[in-house]
Design a protein around this motif. Structure first.
Motif, PDB file in Angstrom:
ATOM      1  N   ASP A   1      10.346   0.334  14.352  1.00 26.20           N
ATOM      2  CA  ASP A   1       9.821   0.228  15.715  1.00 26.20           C
ATOM      3  C   ASP A   1       8.980   1.445  16.070  1.00 26.20           C
ATOM      4  O   ASP A   1       7.918   1.310  16.684  1.00 26.20           O
ATOM      5  N   ILE A   2       9.432   2.648  15.712  1.00 25.87           N
ATOM      6  CA  ILE A   2       8.675   3.844  16.079  1.00 25.87           C
ATOM      7  C   ILE A   2       7.382   3.923  15.276  1.00 25.87           C
ATOM      8  O   ILE A   2       6.346   4.367  15.785  1.00 25.87           O
ATOM      9  N   LEU A   3       7.391   3.458  14.020  1.00 25.97           N
ATOM     10  CA  LEU A   3       6.161   3.426  13.231  1.00 25.97           C
ATOM     11  C   LEU A   3       5.169   2.436  13.842  1.00 25.97           C
ATOM     12  O   LEU A   3       3.974   2.721  13.957  1.00 25.97           O
ATOM     13  N   SER A   4       5.697   1.290  14.254  1.00 23.61           N
ATOM     14  CA  SER A   4       4.841   0.290  14.898  1.00 23.61           C
ATOM     15  C   SER A   4       4.245   0.850  16.187  1.00 23.61           C
ATOM     16  O   SER A   4       3.068   0.645  16.485  1.00 23.61           O
ATOM     17  N   SER A   5       5.057   1.584  16.942  1.00 24.42           N
ATOM     18  CA  SER A   5       4.574   2.193  18.193  1.00 24.42           C
ATOM     19  C   SER A   5       3.488   3.226  17.909  1.00 24.42           C
ATOM     20  O   SER A   5       2.512   3.341  18.664  1.00 24.42           O
ATOM     21  N   PHE A   6       3.655   3.970  16.811  1.00 22.64           N
ATOM     22  CA  PHE A   6       2.657   4.987  16.474  1.00 22.64           C
ATOM     23  C   PHE A   6       1.322   4.331  16.104  1.00 22.64           C
ATOM     24  O   PHE A   6       0.259   4.787  16.542  1.00 22.64           O
ATOM     25  N   TYR A   7       1.376   3.245  15.309  1.00 18.04           N
ATOM     26  CA  TYR A   7       0.139   2.539  14.961  1.00 18.04           C
ATOM     27  C   TYR A   7      -0.533   1.954  16.207  1.00 18.04           C
ATOM     28  O   TYR A   7      -1.760   1.961  16.337  1.00 18.04           O
ATOM     29  N   LYS A   8       0.289   1.468  17.115  1.00 22.97           N
ATOM     30  CA  LYS A   8      -0.263   0.931  18.357  1.00 22.97           C
ATOM     31  C   LYS A   8      -0.945   2.037  19.152  1.00 22.97           C
ATOM     32  O   LYS A   8      -2.019   1.837  19.734  1.00 22.97           O
ATOM     33  N   TYR A   9      -0.322   3.229  19.176  1.00 22.04           N
ATOM     34  CA  TYR A   9      -0.907   4.368  19.884  1.00 22.04           C
ATOM     35  C   TYR A   9      -2.177   4.851  19.177  1.00 22.04           C
ATOM     36  O   TYR A   9      -3.157   5.233  19.822  1.00 22.04           O
ATOM     37  N   LEU A  10      -2.157   4.802  17.841  1.00 20.37           N
ATOM     38  CA  LEU A  10      -3.327   5.186  17.059  1.00 20.37           C
ATOM     39  C   LEU A  10      -4.497   4.256  17.354  1.00 20.37           C
ATOM     40  O   LEU A  10      -5.645   4.697  17.496  1.00 20.37           O
ATOM     41  N   GLY A  11      -4.223   2.959  17.490  1.00 19.20           N
ATOM     42  CA  GLY A  11      -5.241   1.989  17.876  1.00 19.20           C
ATOM     43  C   GLY A  11      -5.987   1.407  16.686  1.00 19.20           C
ATOM     44  O   GLY A  11      -6.010   1.981  15.591  1.00 19.20           O
ATOM     45  N   PRO A  12      -6.640   0.263  16.889  1.00 20.11           N
ATOM     46  CA  PRO A  12      -7.385  -0.385  15.802  1.00 20.11           C
ATOM     47  C   PRO A  12      -8.647   0.387  15.437  1.00 20.11           C
ATOM     48  O   PRO A  12      -9.165   1.167  16.234  1.00 20.11           O
ATOM     49  N   VAL A  13      -9.170   0.122  14.238  1.00 17.39           N
ATOM     50  CA  VAL A  13     -10.300   0.892  13.719  1.00 17.39           C
ATOM     51  C   VAL A  13     -11.577   0.667  14.518  1.00 17.39           C
ATOM     52  O   VAL A  13     -12.462   1.518  14.543  1.00 17.39           O
ATOM     53  N   ASN A  14     -11.692  -0.455  15.173  1.00 17.81           N
ATOM     54  CA  ASN A  14     -12.937  -0.788  15.878  1.00 17.81           C
ATOM     55  C   ASN A  14     -12.880  -0.477  17.370  1.00 17.81           C
ATOM     56  O   ASN A  14     -13.695  -0.957  18.152  1.00 17.81           O
ATOM     57  N   SER A  15     -11.885   0.317  17.774  1.00 11.67           N
ATOM     58  CA  SER A  15     -11.727   0.637  19.189  1.00 11.67           C
ATOM     59  C   SER A  15     -11.529   2.140  19.384  1.00 11.67           C
ATOM     60  O   SER A  15     -10.836   2.793  18.600  1.00 11.67           O
ATOM     61  N   LEU A  16     -12.136   2.678  20.454  1.00 11.36           N
ATOM     62  CA  LEU A  16     -11.935   4.088  20.819  1.00 11.36           C
ATOM     63  C   LEU A  16     -11.168   4.196  22.131  1.00 11.36           C
ATOM     64  O   LEU A  16     -11.243   5.222  22.818  1.00 11.36           O
ATOM     65  N   GLY A  17     -10.425   3.163  22.478  1.00 11.63           N
ATOM     66  CA  GLY A  17      -9.590   3.210  23.669  1.00 11.63           C
ATOM     67  C   GLY A  17      -8.587   4.349  23.581  1.00 11.63           C
ATOM     68  O   GLY A  17      -7.849   4.470  22.594  1.00 11.63           O
ATOM     69  N   GLY A  18      -8.562   5.199  24.611  1.00 11.64           N
ATOM     70  CA  GLY A  18      -7.645   6.345  24.610  1.00 11.64           C
ATOM     71  C   GLY A  18      -8.212   7.576  23.941  1.00 11.64           C
ATOM     72  O   GLY A  18      -7.511   8.598  23.837  1.00 11.64           O
ATOM     73  N   TYR A  19      -9.472   7.532  23.483  1.00 11.70           N
ATOM     74  CA  TYR A  19     -10.085   8.679  22.797  1.00 11.70           C
ATOM     75  C   TYR A  19     -11.356   9.099  23.540  1.00 11.70           C
ATOM     76  O   TYR A  19     -12.446   8.623  23.241  1.00 11.70           O
ATOM     77  N   GLU A  20     -11.201   9.963  24.532  1.00 14.97           N
ATOM     78  CA  GLU A  20     -12.370  10.444  25.262  1.00 14.97           C
ATOM     79  C   GLU A  20     -13.130  11.496  24.460  1.00 14.97           C
ATOM     80  O   GLU A  20     -14.333  11.679  24.638  1.00 14.97           O
ATOM     81  N   ARG A  21     -12.415  12.227  23.602  1.00 12.54           N
ATOM     82  CA  ARG A  21     -13.037  13.252  22.758  1.00 12.54           C
ATOM     83  C   ARG A  21     -12.496  13.110  21.344  1.00 12.54           C
ATOM     84  O   ARG A  21     -11.634  12.272  21.064  1.00 12.54           O
ATOM     85  N   SER A  22     -12.974  13.956  20.470  1.00 12.31           N
ATOM     86  CA  SER A  22     -12.595  13.850  19.061  1.00 12.31           C
ATOM     87  C   SER A  22     -11.307  14.592  18.730  1.00 12.31           C
ATOM     88  O   SER A  22     -10.787  14.479  17.628  1.00 12.31           O
ATOM     89  N   TYR A  23     -10.769  15.387  19.680  1.00 13.87           N
ATOM     90  CA  TYR A  23      -9.655  16.296  19.386  1.00 13.87           C
ATOM     91  C   TYR A  23      -8.485  15.616  18.679  1.00 13.87           C
ATOM     92  O   TYR A  23      -7.970  16.102  17.665  1.00 13.87           O
TER      93      TYR A  23
END
Length: 745
Positions: free
Chosen positions: A10-32
């Motif tokens: 479950d926590i790994l799944s949550s981390f991938y969800k937080y990481l986000g799909p490759v074609n989306s920058l949702g949640g990434y305002e900067r590159s940090y």
């Protein structure tokens, strides 16, 4: 076991969800965040220990490599990322800890723990248990694709898109407002694509300037804007002077303007007072800066029925040009207009207008000039209020506050000590709440019966209720608003023994340390009844304590504990002749943020940059020579005084406010001479030897009326440290006439 494995999955799944799909920058305002992931997981893959220093090194190197490839590190970012080659690993770590690590940590995926005595970034155990080599490769692949997507517009952007985005802005905003605000593609266009197009013209250097677009906060703005900020002046539209594109309410007109922040001025002076101040400032700027063909009248029209903020955008305009919908000029004309407006901005900042490619001194040179111009503005503000102080005093006061946030102003009654604190605070936008201001200045009159820290911070009464002290609410408010400086004036602070009632502050100020980019002290020790209203209270980095003292028979002298912890500035000169040439309302306050005052140096061994070490050694060597003389009468100083003098001199060198000898002379007066008092022959001999050192090449004295010989020397030659030599002459006169001497009048 199955439950445990299921929880890990479950926590790994949550981390991938937080990481986000490759074609989306949702949640990434900067590159940090992406660069942190890349640095961390590549280190894990190589089997390296993920110390905070190591990850910060990789993080910094990523942006340096982009520069070496001829690419922009990132846009709208901190100077440590925008200019990584001139920053340090510590600067990079500060960026990581502030953002993104604090966010990732709060999500429950990462933490910092010690390993072999070193602080390391680590995944939480439940996540680490699921991360195989295959998972690491999968994560790195996602991160790389996201970075490629993130940088695509920067790396491939053309230099001819300014007209395209301006035209889209004019034609699309009113229709976009009819749709939902949250998640609107047009909002992303204004916040990201327009700034990128401006950067890609090559006219705005991302290392020195921040570009920000706004369509509102939670709801569509009546007047959306795109601001260009000189990082050394301001990075927010609420204060300072900047370039801004303003779209009218109807979307018919877009104005390129040189404008002013109004929020802080309005909070301090009200709407009409702020408008008056802004128009006077605009007139002053127009009078001294070539308008380069831009309009300077008040005819900018953003529409009817504007909010107060929209109206003040109009009133704050200094220079402007209008672009009409359906008649947007050519790309060449738009870029030429922007180039001329950038020249105006540089001239305003005190920098000779130049092309972006002609950056010889970089941001440091511009920042230095800005500090000097800010100090000059502060001096004009104070003079306009009818007060005059010695040349160099305001520079000395500023450097003292920046070197350590505890300063004492000493002298006879009526010399303007308290007034200076109030005027200086007002000059940078801090006003007393009692006068209708923003509450960032507070005057507290010290009472003769104060005997311990409860008078300042509070106590519990017999009913178990906590009774707040004189300053605790002010300290709490400062902690909650760390972006702005707060000034606390302890008036007549030596009516009671300072080391008694201020003991907690004097101890805590020595515990300052840098924690994730914030300067913090140990927690204040308060009664248990205070925990509800004042949890985790410490001395915040933006609190500046200034004490005023009258040194006479009604007050207590200072102990060395107090003198060692403060710069003590003496007032003795008063210019009683008033000046009626300036209108008191004509000079607007600067409304400076806390970065203008925040201490840059806490630890001599780690905070001094390599290029500053020679100066630090020079100051220490000069102080060592003085200390050898002080040892004659057991008046020598220790490491604390050395460090604070070095920090003062480094701050002065950065700001280029005073020459070396003048600045060092001030520090002798403020950190060395106040310690001297007594009636012994050793004191007399020490004063003579110090005078020889400070006067330059003066060789010796006869046995009588030494002070007169000192006075003749001062009047007939150029002394190396004139202020200190004059003070020693006075002290010798007291010694010879009274058999006892001290620094104080």
């Amino acid at each position: 076991m199955d439950t445990y494995n299921s929880f890990n999955a479950d926590i790994l799944s949550s981390f991938y969800k937080y990481l986000g799909p490759v074609n989306s920058l949702g949640g990434y305002e900067r590159s940090y965040k992406l660069v942190f992931y890349k640095s961390y997981f590549e280190s894990i893959k190589r089997g390296e220990i993920t110390t905070t220093e190591h990850i910060a090194t990789l993080f910094r190197e990523y942006y340096i490599n982009r520069i070496h490839q001829g690419k922009v590190p990132d846009l709208n970012v901190s100077r440590a990322v925008a200019n990584p080659e001139e920053s340090t690993v510590k600067d990079a770590l500060d960026v990581i800890l502030r953002n993104p690590f604090n966010v990732i940590q709060n999500k429950g995926f990462f933490k910092i723990e010690k390993q072999d005595g070193r602080e390391c970034f680590q995944m939480v155990p439940k996540l680490a248990a699921t991360i195989t080599d295959a998972e690491i490769d999968k994560i790195l692949d996602i991160v790389e694709q996201k970075l490629k997507l993130y940088y695509s517009s920067m790396d491939n952007g053309a230099k001819g898109k300014l007209r395209e985005v301006i035209d889209k802005f004019l034609n699309g905003y009113v229709d976009a407002k009819k749709g939902a605000f949250t998640g609107s593609p047009f909002g992303t266009f204004v916040r990201s694509e327009i700034p990128n197009a401006i950067y890609n013209t090559g006219l705005v250097d991302p290392q020195n300037y921040l570009i920000t677009g706004s369509v509102g906060q939670g709801n569509w703005a009546t007047i959306p804007w795109i601001c260009i900020f000189d990082r050394s002046i301001t990075t927010t539209a609420t204060k300072g002077v900047y370039i801004v594109y303003l779209l009218s309410k109807t979307g018919e007109s877009l104005y390129l303007t040189f404008n002013q922040g109004c929020t802080d001025i309005k909070n301090a002076h009200g709407k009409q007072g702020a408008i008056k101040i802004m128009r006077e400032r605009a007139a002053e700027i127009v009078a001294r800066i070539d308008g380069r063909g831009f309009n300077t009248d008040e005819d900018i029209d953003l529409g009817q029925g504007l909010t107060d903020l929209g109206e003040m955008y109009q009133k704050g305009t200094i220079f402007y040009k209008e672009y009409k919908r359906g008649a947007v000029p050519s790309e060449a004309e738009l870029q030429q207009d922007l180039s001329k407006m950038m020249d105006i901005y540089r001239e305003y900042a005190g920098v000779k207008p130049k092309t972006v490619t002609d950056v010889t001194n970089g941001p440091k040179g511009e920042k230095d000039l800005s500090i000097k111009s800010d100090i000059e503005q502060i001096k004009k503000y104070i003079a306009a209020k009818g007060f005059s102080y010695n040349d160099g005093l305001i520079e000395d006061f500023y450097l003292s506050l920046k070197s350590k946030p505890f300063v004492i102003l000493a002298g006879t009654s009526g010399t303007g000590k308290t007034r200076l604190v109030k005027l200086f605070a007002g000059a940078v936008g801090a006003y007393a709440k009692e006068s209708g201001g923003n509450g960032r200045f507070k005057l507290v009159s010290v009472r003769p019966d104060w005997s311990d820290s409860t008078d300042l911070f509070g106590h519990t009464d017999l009913n178990g209720n906590y009774i707040p002290g004189a300053i605790i609410d002010f300290v709490k408010e400062a902690k909650e608003n760390r972006e702005y400086p707060y000034f606390l004036c302890l008036d007549e602070m030596n009516l009671s023994r300072v080391e008694y009632y201020l003991s907690d502050f004097l101890s805590l100020i020595e515990t300052r340390t840098n924690v994730n980019g914030e300067i913090k002290t140990y927690k204040l020790t308060l009664d248990k009844a205070a925990e509800k209203d004042y949890p985790d209270l410490y001395i915040p980095e933006n609190l500046y304590v200034i004490g005023t003292v009258n040194m006479d028979e009604t007050t207590f002298p200072f102990s060395k504990k107090v003198l060692d912890r403060a710069n003590t500035i003496e007032f003795s000169y008063v210019d009683l002749l008033p000046s009626f040439s300036s209108n008191a309302e004509a000079v607007a306050p600067l409304n400076k943020g806390n970065d203008f005052f925040k201490s840059q140096y806490l630890v001599l061994g780690t905070d001094v940059k390599p290029e500053q070490q020679e100066l630090a050694k020079r100051v220490s060597a000069d102080l060592q020579n003085i200390n050898k003389v002080l040892q004659q009468a057991n008046a020598h100083v220790g490491y604390r005084v050395r460090d604070e003098i070095v920090f003062f001199m480094l701050n002065n060198d950065t700001a280029k406010l005073l020459d070396y000898d003048t600045a060092f002379d001030y520090e002798i007066m403020q950190k060395i001479l106040p310690r001297i008092q007594g009636s012994s022959e050793a004191i007399k001999n020490m004063i003579c030897d110090l005078f020889k050192m400070f006067a330059g090449d003066y060789s010796g004295f006869s046995q009588s009326y030494i002070w007169k010989q000192m006075d003749d020397c001062i009047n007939n030659k150029s002394c190396k440290y004139k202020n200190s030599a004059q003070k020693l002459c006075y002290m010798m006169r007291r010694f010879e006439e009274d058999g006892f001497t001290s620094y104080w009048l």
